[in-house]
Design a protein around this motif. Structure first.
Motif, PDB file in Angstrom:
ATOM      1  N   ALA A 172      51.169  -5.378 -42.131  1.00  0.00           N
ATOM      2  CA  ALA A 172      52.293  -4.970 -42.964  1.00  0.00           C
ATOM      3  C   ALA A 172      53.414  -4.482 -42.051  1.00  0.00           C
ATOM      4  O   ALA A 172      53.261  -3.487 -41.357  1.00  0.00           O
ATOM      5  CB  ALA A 172      51.892  -3.867 -43.940  1.00  0.00           C
ATOM      6  N   TYR A 173      54.534  -5.216 -42.061  1.00  0.00           N
ATOM      7  CA  TYR A 173      55.707  -4.861 -41.241  1.00  0.00           C
ATOM      8  C   TYR A 173      56.176  -3.446 -41.529  1.00  0.00           C
ATOM      9  O   TYR A 173      56.558  -2.708 -40.627  1.00  0.00           O
ATOM     10  CB  TYR A 173      56.810  -5.874 -41.549  1.00  0.00           C
ATOM     11  N   ILE A 174      56.125  -3.067 -42.792  1.00  0.00           N
ATOM     12  CA  ILE A 174      56.699  -1.790 -43.208  1.00  0.00           C
ATOM     13  C   ILE A 174      55.959  -0.604 -42.571  1.00  0.00           C
ATOM     14  O   ILE A 174      56.497   0.489 -42.470  1.00  0.00           O
ATOM     15  CB  ILE A 174      56.715  -1.676 -44.753  1.00  0.00           C
ATOM     16  N   CYS A 175      54.728  -0.821 -42.115  1.00  0.00           N
ATOM     17  CA  CYS A 175      53.984   0.263 -41.471  1.00  0.00           C
ATOM     18  C   CYS A 175      54.547   0.603 -40.092  1.00  0.00           C
ATOM     19  O   CYS A 175      54.096   1.550 -39.453  1.00  0.00           O
ATOM     20  CB  CYS A 175      52.509  -0.075 -41.380  1.00  0.00           C
ATOM     21  N   GLY A 176      55.535  -0.147 -39.628  1.00  0.00           N
ATOM     22  CA  GLY A 176      56.226   0.234 -38.403  1.00  0.00           C
ATOM     23  C   GLY A 176      57.342   1.225 -38.674  1.00  0.00           C
ATOM     24  O   GLY A 176      57.869   1.852 -37.767  1.00  0.00           O
ATOM     25  N   GLU A 177      57.702   1.390 -39.949  1.00  0.00           N
ATOM     26  CA  GLU A 177      58.649   2.442 -40.346  1.00  0.00           C
ATOM     27  C   GLU A 177      57.881   3.746 -40.236  1.00  0.00           C
ATOM     28  O   GLU A 177      56.731   3.820 -40.683  1.00  0.00           O
ATOM     29  CB  GLU A 177      59.119   2.195 -41.784  1.00  0.00           C
ATOM     30  N   GLU A 178      58.468   4.784 -39.656  1.00  0.00           N
ATOM     31  CA  GLU A 178      57.645   5.916 -39.246  1.00  0.00           C
ATOM     32  C   GLU A 178      56.870   6.583 -40.388  1.00  0.00           C
ATOM     33  O   GLU A 178      55.709   6.947 -40.214  1.00  0.00           O
ATOM     34  CB  GLU A 178      58.450   6.942 -38.451  1.00  0.00           C
ATOM     35  N   THR A 179      57.467   6.711 -41.553  1.00  0.00           N
ATOM     36  CA  THR A 179      56.718   7.382 -42.612  1.00  0.00           C
ATOM     37  C   THR A 179      55.752   6.418 -43.317  1.00  0.00           C
ATOM     38  O   THR A 179      54.723   6.833 -43.830  1.00  0.00           O
ATOM     39  CB  THR A 179      57.661   8.034 -43.642  1.00  0.00           C
ATOM     40  N   GLY A 180      56.082   5.122 -43.309  1.00  0.00           N
ATOM     41  CA  GLY A 180      55.132   4.121 -43.791  1.00  0.00           C
ATOM     42  C   GLY A 180      53.898   4.128 -42.913  1.00  0.00           C
ATOM     43  O   GLY A 180      52.761   4.020 -43.380  1.00  0.00           O
ATOM     44  N   LEU A 181      54.136   4.278 -41.621  1.00  0.00           N
ATOM     45  CA  LEU A 181      53.033   4.368 -40.657  1.00  0.00           C
ATOM     46  C   LEU A 181      52.131   5.554 -40.967  1.00  0.00           C
ATOM     47  O   LEU A 181      50.901   5.443 -40.960  1.00  0.00           O
ATOM     48  CB  LEU A 181      53.629   4.491 -39.248  1.00  0.00           C
ATOM     49  N   LEU A 182      52.739   6.689 -41.294  1.00  0.00           N
ATOM     50  CA  LEU A 182      51.940   7.885 -41.576  1.00  0.00           C
ATOM     51  C   LEU A 182      51.094   7.700 -42.836  1.00  0.00           C
ATOM     52  O   LEU A 182      49.927   8.093 -42.884  1.00  0.00           O
ATOM     53  CB  LEU A 182      52.853   9.108 -41.735  1.00  0.00           C
ATOM     54  N   GLU A 183      51.682   7.090 -43.867  1.00  0.00           N
ATOM     55  CA  GLU A 183      50.923   6.827 -45.100  1.00  0.00           C
ATOM     56  C   GLU A 183      49.719   5.937 -44.784  1.00  0.00           C
ATOM     57  O   GLU A 183      48.617   6.165 -45.270  1.00  0.00           O
ATOM     58  CB  GLU A 183      51.818   6.137 -46.134  1.00  0.00           C
ATOM     59  N   SER A 184      49.978   4.905 -43.971  1.00  0.00           N
ATOM     60  CA  SER A 184      48.922   3.977 -43.616  1.00  0.00           C
ATOM     61  C   SER A 184      47.840   4.676 -42.793  1.00  0.00           C
ATOM     62  O   SER A 184      46.648   4.418 -42.955  1.00  0.00           O
ATOM     63  CB  SER A 184      49.520   2.809 -42.835  1.00  0.00           C
ATOM     64  N   LEU A 185      48.259   5.566 -41.936  1.00  0.00           N
ATOM     65  CA  LEU A 185      47.307   6.351 -41.137  1.00  0.00           C
ATOM     66  C   LEU A 185      46.419   7.203 -42.038  1.00  0.00           C
ATOM     67  O   LEU A 185      45.250   7.436 -41.754  1.00  0.00           O
ATOM     68  CB  LEU A 185      48.100   7.249 -40.172  1.00  0.00           C
ATOM     69  N   GLU A 186      46.959   7.650 -43.152  1.00  0.00           N
ATOM     70  CA  GLU A 186      46.195   8.488 -44.083  1.00  0.00           C
ATOM     71  C   GLU A 186      45.337   7.661 -45.033  1.00  0.00           C
ATOM     72  O   GLU A 186      44.707   8.208 -45.948  1.00  0.00           O
ATOM     73  CB  GLU A 186      47.159   9.370 -44.891  1.00  0.00           C
ATOM     74  N   GLY A 187      45.327   6.337 -44.872  1.00  0.00           N
ATOM     75  CA  GLY A 187      44.471   5.494 -45.704  1.00  0.00           C
ATOM     76  C   GLY A 187      45.098   5.091 -47.025  1.00  0.00           C
ATOM     77  O   GLY A 187      44.403   4.784 -47.984  1.00  0.00           O
ATOM     78  N   LYS A 188      46.430   5.128 -47.074  1.00  0.00           N
ATOM     79  CA  LYS A 188      47.124   4.742 -48.306  1.00  0.00           C
ATOM     80  C   LYS A 188      47.925   3.467 -48.063  1.00  0.00           C
ATOM     81  O   LYS A 188      47.987   2.962 -46.946  1.00  0.00           O
ATOM     82  CB  LYS A 188      48.074   5.868 -48.727  1.00  0.00           C
ATOM     83  N   ARG A 189      48.567   2.946 -49.123  1.00  0.00           N
ATOM     84  CA  ARG A 189      49.467   1.831 -48.890  1.00  0.00           C
ATOM     85  C   ARG A 189      50.672   2.334 -48.090  1.00  0.00           C
ATOM     86  O   ARG A 189      51.080   3.484 -48.233  1.00  0.00           O
ATOM     87  CB  ARG A 189      49.883   1.143 -50.189  1.00  0.00           C
TER      88      ARG A 189
END
Lengths: 437, 175
Positions: A172-189
């Motif tokens: 997911a490209y959007i996970c390179g956006e810093e807060t998208g990355l944090l959500e993904s790190l927490e196991g969320k979309r």
């Protein structure tokens, strides 16, 4: 300005046959972890001061001053996290992958220095899911670093234990956006968060978090070792230091090259990438598709953080240069870019979700020969209305689509206008919407 | 998150008696991944990477089991898993080919690669051959633009693709 030789790529020779993976022993034998020792001999506050003085700006796209970002951490709030952004999904960008393929320890040393300076408890390297090999390389390098006490011990003078882990994304490209990355790190979309609160205050797991790019952190060992003045001797006053440039597209020798910031794009293409292939230079994207395009008369553009103001693009971005020769159909190229954004839009904000999809539809019909004269202005209108800078979306993904479309249309209007004509059925103007591609 | 998740997603009827989250997978997550994060939820991506690696796709039953294992609502797991493109919810072939379609690969001819695959195996992006050996997918930038056109075959990157040669290689790999 003086660039004496590679800094980040000093262990990666230009000749592919001589390249190899530097493991612990090789890395140490070539001056590895000297920067960490030097940093740890200084008080943490002095390390932060050093990084501020060096003028190091983020290499991930936004160019935010690295040391200044660190000072946003609230005092005495623990635990603190470091999230290393190795999502690298911007089309045209592959510099971090290339670095880690050969020299993973330079990143780990940088992480250790940043963690020491900021009293970090846990560092997570967020790596994109497609980088299977690089995730394995990093896991192995981290295991070596643990075995030699780089990670897993207390920061000197504190009770804070520092750990470092790899966390894999999943496409997911959007996970390179810093807060998208944090959500993904927490196991969320990976849906970007509304700011404030900024990650430095409430980031990963609602704790203070720093997010830095791989290349930014990889600059730290050399800064610690050689000092701020040495780092600033490279580049321009506003853009200090060496930089990795990825060159791809229509060139003879695509690859990752290092020089100082401010190098002319023409020099990069001709001296390093072997010149333009299959025709003459027509256009180039300076740093990932979000940044927009440089025109035919902007071949000599200086690649530094001031590029946006000087050449009407969004910025330097990731410095992943995509070169296009004079045989390139720019309408198709823009359609490809807009499809990327339409596909990768996370769907939270309406202007981005709808805008990118509609621009894709419009470009599809132009490519199919069914574009109407009004489509030029319509594309402009949709593009200008979307993004965090017009203030209609949460994150910057839509700004990327906005700048890609607007700069293509502004710099190559004739390419588009030549493809537009009134579409009529039985003498009545119509708007073709659905075009099979 | 700005809303409350109410778990109204009904459990899927199990499709196999043996759990997808085998004791070995559970142990691996408990020992290796749970200690890395302040909560269990953050182990969701690592867990599903293991499931993808083991089974090649994510069965609905695996989502149920993961929800119970991580202490989450099934809706929360479904919500996260369905977001990520790499987590495929349908089984694919033994050889899954992700062909990059982004700008550098388009400039250097990824279309020819797809066309050759279509001619040879009779499948378009998103399809699987009848013998379940090959699945071809189009993906966005793989971060290997200097090797354009490129493709990820299962977990391995193949770069500077020559259509003829690549298809031969695929025939070997899927044999």
């Amino acid at each position: 300005m003086a660039f004496a030789g590679p800094v980040l790529l000093k262990r990666i020779p230009a000749d592919p046959a001589q390249r190899k993976l530097y493991r612990w022993a090789d890395y140490n034998a070539t001056g590895g972890y000297e920067g960490l020792k030097k940093a740890q001999s200084m008080p943490p506050e002095d390390v932060i001061k050093l990084v501020i003085e060096s003028g190091l700006r983020g290499r991930g796209g936004a160019g935010f001053p690295c040391g200044t970002k660190w000072t946003f951490l609230p005092k005495d709030v623990h635990p603190r996290y470091l999230a290393v952004n190795f999502d690298e999904s911007e089309p045209g960008t592959f510099k971090d992958r290339y670095l880690i393929d050969h020299d993973p320890h330079v990143l780990l040393e940088g992480i250790a220095i940043a963690a020491y300076a900021n009293r970090i408890s846990t560092s997570y390297i967020y790596i994109r899911g497609e980088y299977h090999r690089q995730a394995r390389v990093l896991e192995e390098a981290i295991a070596e670093a643990y075995a030699h006490g780089v990670f897993g011990g207390k920061h000197p003078g504190t009770d804070i234990i520092h750990n470092c882990y790899v966390h894999r994304g999943a496409g997911a490209y959007i996970c390179g956006e810093e807060t998208g990355l944090l959500e993904s790190l927490e196991g969320k979309r990976g849906w970007p968060r509304i700011k404030p609160p900024f990650p430095a205050v409430a980031g990963a797991f609602a704790k203070p978090t720093i997010i830095n790019n791989v290349e930014t952190l990889s600059c730290l060992p050399a800064i610690a070792l050689h000092g701020a003045a040495w780092f600033k001797s490279m580049g321009t006053p506003s853009s200090a230091g060496p930089k990795l440039f990825g060159v791809s597209g229509h060139v003879h020798r695509p690859g990752v090259f290092e020089n100082e910031l401010g190098i002319k794009m023409s020099v990069l293409i001709e001296k390093y990438a072997g010149g333009v292939k299959g025709g003459k230079y027509k256009a180039a994207i300076p740093g990932g598709v979000s940044m927009g395009i440089l025109g035919t008369d902007q071949y000599d553009a200086a690649l530094d953080f001031d590029i946006g103001k000087k050449y009407n693009v969004l910025g330097l971005g990731t410095a992943g240069v995509i070169v296009m020769n004079d045989q390139t159909d720019l309408v198709r190229a823009l359609r490809n870019i807009v499809r990327f954004f339409a596909h990768e839009s996370c769907g939270q904000c309406t202007p981005c979700r709808e805008g990118t999809a509609w621009m894709h539809k419009i470009l599809n019909r132009i490519v199919a020969g069914l574009g109407k004269p009004r489509d030029f202005d319509l594309l402009m209108e949709v593009a200008f209305s979307m993004g965090a800078m017009p203030g209609t979306t949460i994150c910057g993904l839509a700004d990327g689509a906005n700048w890609a479309v607007r700069t293509f249309l502004q710099k190559f209007p004739e390419e588009f206008k030549a493809r537009l004509k009134p579409q009529q059925v039985g003498g009545v103007n119509i708007t073709p919407v659905a075009v099979a591609v | 998150m700005a809303w409350i998740v109410e778990d109204r997603l009904k459990p899927y009827s199990p499709t196999r008696s043996e759990p997808y989250l085998s004791p070995a997978i559970r142990r691996q997550v408990e020992e290796k991944y749970f200690p890395r994060y302040p909560n269990k939820r953050a182990a969701l991506l690592p867990l599903f990477h293991i499931i993808m690696h083991e089974y090649g796709y994510i069965a609905p039953q695996a989502i149920d089991e993961a929800a119970e294992f991580l202490g989450l609502a099934r809706a929360q797991v479904q919500d996260a898993v369905s977001f990520y493109e790499e987590f495929r919810l349908q089984p694919g072939g033994t050889c899954v080919i992700n062909v990059c379609r982004s700008i550098s690969c388009e400039l250097l001819g990824y279309h020819a690669v797809l066309e050759k695959i279509r001619q040879t195996f009779g499948i378009d992006p998103g399809e699987t051959t009848a013998d379940h050996k090959i699945t071809v997918l189009e993906v966005e930038c793989l971060g290997a633009c200097e090797q354009a056109p490129c493709a990820l075959v299962n977990e391995e990157l193949h770069g500077c693709l020559q259509p003829e040669e690549f298809v031969r290689r695929l025939q070997e790999l899927s044999r």
